[in-house]
Enzyme design. Structure first.
Site, PDB file in Angstrom:
ATOM      1  N   ARG A 178       0.872  -1.180   0.000  1.00 28.11           N
ATOM      2  CA  ARG A 178       0.000   0.000   0.000  1.00 28.11           C
ATOM      3  C   ARG A 178       0.909   1.230   0.000  1.00 28.11           C
ATOM      4  O   ARG A 178       1.951   1.247   0.675  1.00 28.11           O
ATOM      5  CB  ARG A 178      -0.898   0.035   1.237  1.00 28.11           C
ATOM      6  CG  ARG A 178      -2.102  -0.899   1.184  1.00 28.11           C
ATOM      7  CD  ARG A 178      -3.145  -0.455   0.165  1.00 28.11           C
ATOM      8  NE  ARG A 178      -4.318  -1.302   0.152  1.00 28.11           N
ATOM      9  CZ  ARG A 178      -4.495  -2.344  -0.671  1.00 28.11           C
ATOM     10  NH1 ARG A 178      -3.565  -2.659  -1.547  1.00 28.11           N
ATOM     11  NH2 ARG A 178      -5.613  -3.042  -0.640  1.00 28.11           N
ATOM     12  N   GLU A 187      -4.250   7.802  -4.336  1.00 29.00           N
ATOM     13  CA  GLU A 187      -4.572   7.123  -5.607  1.00 29.00           C
ATOM     14  C   GLU A 187      -5.929   7.584  -6.126  1.00 29.00           C
ATOM     15  O   GLU A 187      -6.867   7.705  -5.330  1.00 29.00           O
ATOM     16  CB  GLU A 187      -4.580   5.599  -5.398  1.00 29.00           C
ATOM     17  CG  GLU A 187      -3.183   5.074  -5.116  1.00 29.00           C
ATOM     18  CD  GLU A 187      -3.129   3.552  -4.981  1.00 29.00           C
ATOM     19  OE1 GLU A 187      -4.158   2.875  -5.178  1.00 29.00           O
ATOM     20  OE2 GLU A 187      -2.047   3.059  -4.664  1.00 29.00           O
ATOM     21  N   HIS A 222      -1.781   0.754  -9.835  1.00 30.09           N
ATOM     22  CA  HIS A 222      -2.353  -0.246  -8.908  1.00 30.09           C
ATOM     23  C   HIS A 222      -2.942  -1.429  -9.700  1.00 30.09           C
ATOM     24  O   HIS A 222      -4.140  -1.711  -9.609  1.00 30.09           O
ATOM     25  CB  HIS A 222      -3.423   0.405  -8.013  1.00 30.09           C
ATOM     26  CG  HIS A 222      -3.663  -0.353  -6.747  1.00 30.09           C
ATOM     27  ND1 HIS A 222      -3.878   0.252  -5.525  1.00 30.09           N
ATOM     28  CD2 HIS A 222      -3.729  -1.683  -6.499  1.00 30.09           C
ATOM     29  CE1 HIS A 222      -4.072  -0.658  -4.593  1.00 30.09           C
ATOM     30  NE2 HIS A 222      -3.988  -1.856  -5.162  1.00 30.09           N
TER      31      HIS A 222
HETATM   32  N1  NDP Z   1      -0.846  -3.827  -5.497  1.00 28.72           N
HETATM   33  C1  NDP Z   1      -1.924  -4.582  -5.503  1.00 28.72           C
HETATM   34  O1  NDP Z   1      -2.709  -4.580  -6.462  1.00 28.72           O
HETATM   35  C2  NDP Z   1      -2.188  -5.490  -4.356  1.00 28.72           C
HETATM   36  C3  NDP Z   1      -1.721  -5.177  -3.101  1.00 28.72           C
HETATM   37  N2  NDP Z   1      -1.955  -6.041  -2.058  1.00 28.72           N
HETATM   38  C4  NDP Z   1      -1.440  -5.683  -0.735  1.00 28.72           C
HETATM   39  O2  NDP Z   1      -0.626  -6.760  -0.280  1.00 28.72           O
HETATM   40  C5  NDP Z   1      -0.921  -6.992   1.081  1.00 28.72           C
HETATM   41  C6  NDP Z   1      -0.499  -8.380   1.491  1.00 28.72           C
HETATM   42  O3  NDP Z   1      -1.346  -9.364   0.948  1.00 28.72           O
HETATM   43  P1  NDP Z   1      -1.156 -10.905   1.390  1.00 28.72           P
HETATM   44  O4  NDP Z   1       0.236 -11.347   1.153  1.00 28.72           O
HETATM   45  O5  NDP Z   1      -2.268 -11.669   0.774  1.00 28.72           O
HETATM   46  O6  NDP Z   1      -1.399 -10.744   2.958  1.00 28.72           O
HETATM   47  P2  NDP Z   1      -0.873 -11.676   4.133  1.00 28.72           P
HETATM   48  O7  NDP Z   1      -1.733 -11.335   5.300  1.00 28.72           O
HETATM   49  O8  NDP Z   1      -0.795 -13.090   3.697  1.00 28.72           O
HETATM   50  O9  NDP Z   1       0.617 -11.167   4.392  1.00 28.72           O
HETATM   51  C7  NDP Z   1       0.910  -9.985   5.055  1.00 28.72           C
HETATM   52  C8  NDP Z   1       2.324 -10.084   5.602  1.00 28.72           C
HETATM   53  O10 NDP Z   1       2.650  -8.830   6.204  1.00 28.72           O
HETATM   54  C9  NDP Z   1       3.270  -9.078   7.438  1.00 28.72           C
HETATM   55  N3  NDP Z   1       3.074  -7.979   8.374  1.00 28.72           N
HETATM   56  C10 NDP Z   1       1.915  -7.387   8.762  1.00 28.72           C
HETATM   57  N4  NDP Z   1       2.157  -6.403   9.640  1.00 28.72           N
HETATM   58  C11 NDP Z   1       3.501  -6.376   9.820  1.00 28.72           C
HETATM   59  C12 NDP Z   1       4.372  -5.582  10.594  1.00 28.72           C
HETATM   60  N5  NDP Z   1       3.902  -4.614  11.395  1.00 28.72           N
HETATM   61  N6  NDP Z   1       5.698  -5.824  10.519  1.00 28.72           N
HETATM   62  C13 NDP Z   1       6.193  -6.799   9.723  1.00 28.72           C
HETATM   63  N7  NDP Z   1       5.407  -7.600   8.956  1.00 28.72           N
HETATM   64  C14 NDP Z   1       4.083  -7.376   9.008  1.00 28.72           C
HETATM   65  C15 NDP Z   1       2.614 -10.335   7.951  1.00 28.72           C
HETATM   66  O11 NDP Z   1       3.471 -10.868   8.931  1.00 28.72           O
HETATM   67  P3  NDP Z   1       3.182 -12.253   9.692  1.00 28.72           P
HETATM   68  O12 NDP Z   1       3.219 -13.301   8.642  1.00 28.72           O
HETATM   69  O13 NDP Z   1       4.296 -12.355  10.610  1.00 28.72           O
HETATM   70  O14 NDP Z   1       1.826 -12.114  10.312  1.00 28.72           O
HETATM   71  C16 NDP Z   1       2.507 -11.153   6.672  1.00 28.72           C
HETATM   72  O15 NDP Z   1       3.689 -11.855   6.450  1.00 28.72           O
HETATM   73  C17 NDP Z   1      -2.421  -6.681   1.172  1.00 28.72           C
HETATM   74  O16 NDP Z   1      -2.836  -6.404   2.489  1.00 28.72           O
HETATM   75  C18 NDP Z   1      -2.544  -5.489   0.266  1.00 28.72           C
HETATM   76  O17 NDP Z   1      -2.312  -4.290   0.989  1.00 28.72           O
HETATM   77  C19 NDP Z   1      -2.652  -7.185  -2.234  1.00 28.72           C
HETATM   78  C20 NDP Z   1      -3.152  -7.514  -3.455  1.00 28.72           C
HETATM   79  C21 NDP Z   1      -2.982  -6.688  -4.624  1.00 28.72           C
HETATM   80  O1  LIG Z   2      -4.845  -3.939  -3.740  1.00 30.62           O
HETATM   81  C1  LIG Z   2      -5.559  -4.860  -3.956  1.00 30.62           C
HETATM   82  C2  LIG Z   2      -6.033  -5.781  -2.982  1.00 30.62           C
HETATM   83  O2  LIG Z   2      -6.649  -6.792  -3.376  1.00 30.62           O
HETATM   84  O3  LIG Z   2      -5.831  -5.534  -1.781  1.00 30.62           O
END
Ligand code: NDP
Ligand SMILES: O=CC(=O)O
Length: 324
Positions: free
Chosen positions: A237, A266, A285
């Site tokens: 994000r 955005e 995005h």
């Molecule tokens: N650009 C785009 O179009 C898209 C963007 N996204 C973004 O990607 C993000 C991640 O998606 P996804 O992988 O499915 O989500 P997940 O919940 O599977 O992964 C999130 C990761 O972030 C880590 N995390 C959260 N908070 C912290 C913190 N404070 N410090 C360190 N690590 C942290 C988590 O750690 P832990 O494993 O230790 O809990 C986890 O490993 C979404 O929330 C969204 O914002 C998603 C889809 C599309």
């Molecule tokens: O940014 C996209 C999402 O699925 O989150």
């Protein structure tokens, strides 16, 4: 009588037909104050809300007293006030998993296009500048066998690590809140603190959600820790990175290049300084934006809402603890 639902995103025809079979649907353009005023009665009666974008907070909930479930066509849910939903016992459904591989592909595309200057040189060739064999001024940097640091080793982080490890023989570092054994055993990833990851990585890739803890996690101080040759990729994000600090770091050579799929605001304003920098690759995005994946997300969002309003939630729920 079928439950009433507000739909604030267009759906493919077959999915709209499915939604109509279960609910009485009012489709609106967005969930702005104007729209809510225009469809006041429908918002008051709605038990479900399906769409993406727009803030869902206490103010909106006050206008939707019958609401029981929200279904977002996204995995990220930073635009929802989850605390307010929990207090009202409104379920929040989202679309993880279906988009994971596509977003990891987008991140790898940003890694490659920044390192090999794909978008910059495309413009250069089309402008008729290619008049002789190219020299060092147009060289890029290697991706293979470099060190890729992943901030957020969740679903997307893991899929990126897989591509980087098997496809490009890269060394993987990661920073998350807990240890991720699968990443370590399958992709040789090494857990480290943020400072170590920033200092050692050639590519720093952000796949973090936006939370109070991750807001501006990368600011001027963190950018200074990175190598001057480092490349920053953000597909998590926008507000995870302080964009003003990033702009300064790209201008003064603190870091080499950035590949950005997300921005603090955005759509990013057309006059934003960051868009004027030659060492930025900017995308609108598009992380999950393929025909197949966007269809899959919409399909899952419809199924999620049906499950939530029928009381049989098994997956894709952000706050399952509020049930029963
Ligand atoms: N650009 C785009 O179009 C898209 C963007 N996204 C973004 O990607 C993000 C991640 O998606 P996804 O992988 O499915 O989500 P997940 O919940 O599977 O992964 C999130 C990761 O972030 C880590 N995390 C959260 N908070 C912290 C913190 N404070 N410090 C360190 N690590 C942290 C988590 O750690 P832990 O494993 O230790 O809990 C986890 O490993 C979404 O929330 C969204 O914002 C998603 C889809 C599309
Ligand atoms: O940014 C996209 C999402 O699925 O989150």
């Amino acid at each position: 009588m079928k439950p009433a639902v507000i739909l604030y995103k267009s759906l493919p025809d077959d999915l709209r037909t499915k939604l109509d079979a279960h609910f009485t649907v009012t489709e609106v353009n967005d969930i702005s104050a104007e729209t809510i005023q225009q469809h006041k009665a429908q918002f008051e009666q709605a038990q479900g809300l399906l769409g993406s974008g727009g803030k869902v907070n206490g103010d909106l909930l006050a206008k939707m007293p019958a609401l029981r479930a929200c279904s977002t066509v996204s995995v990220g849910y930073d635009n929802f006030d989850v605390e307010a939903l929990n207090q009202r016992k409104v379920l929040l459904m989202h679309t993880p998993t279906v988009l994971t591989e596509t977003v990891a592909d987008t991140m790898m595309a940003l890694v490659l296009s920044t390192a090999r200057r794909v978008t910059e040189l495309d413009k250069w060739v089309k402008a008729g500048e290619w008049q002789a064999s190219i020299g060092p001024d147009h060289f890029g940097i290697d991706v293979h066998h470099k060190t890729l640091g992943i901030l957020g080793m969740g679903r997307i982080g893991l899929a990126l690590a897989q591509r980087a490890h098997f496809g490009f023989g890269m060394n993987i570092l990661y920073n998350a809140r807990r240890q991720h054994e699968e990443a370590e055993t399958r992709f040789g990833a090494r857990a480290c603190d943020l400072e170590t990851l920033l200092k050692e990585s050639d590519f720093v890739c952000i796949s973090l959600p936006l939370t109070e803890q991750t807001h501006h996690m990368i600011g001027a101080a963190q950018l200074k820790l990175m190598k001057p040759s480092a490349i920053l990729i953000n597909a998590g994000r926008g507000p995870v990175v302080d964009e003003q600090a990033l702009t300064a770091a790209l201008k003064d050579g603190t870091i080499h290049v950035a590949g950005l799929d997300v921005f603090e605001v955005e759509p990013v304003p057309a006059d934003a300084e960051i868009l004027t920098l030659p060492n930025v690759v900017a995308l609108p995005h598009i992380g999950s934006a393929t025909h197949e994946t966007r269809y899959g997300m919409a399909r899952d969002a419809v199924d999620n809402l049906i499950a939530a309003l029928n009381g049989n939630v098994e997956k894709n729920c952000v706050n399952p603890q509020i049930q029963g």
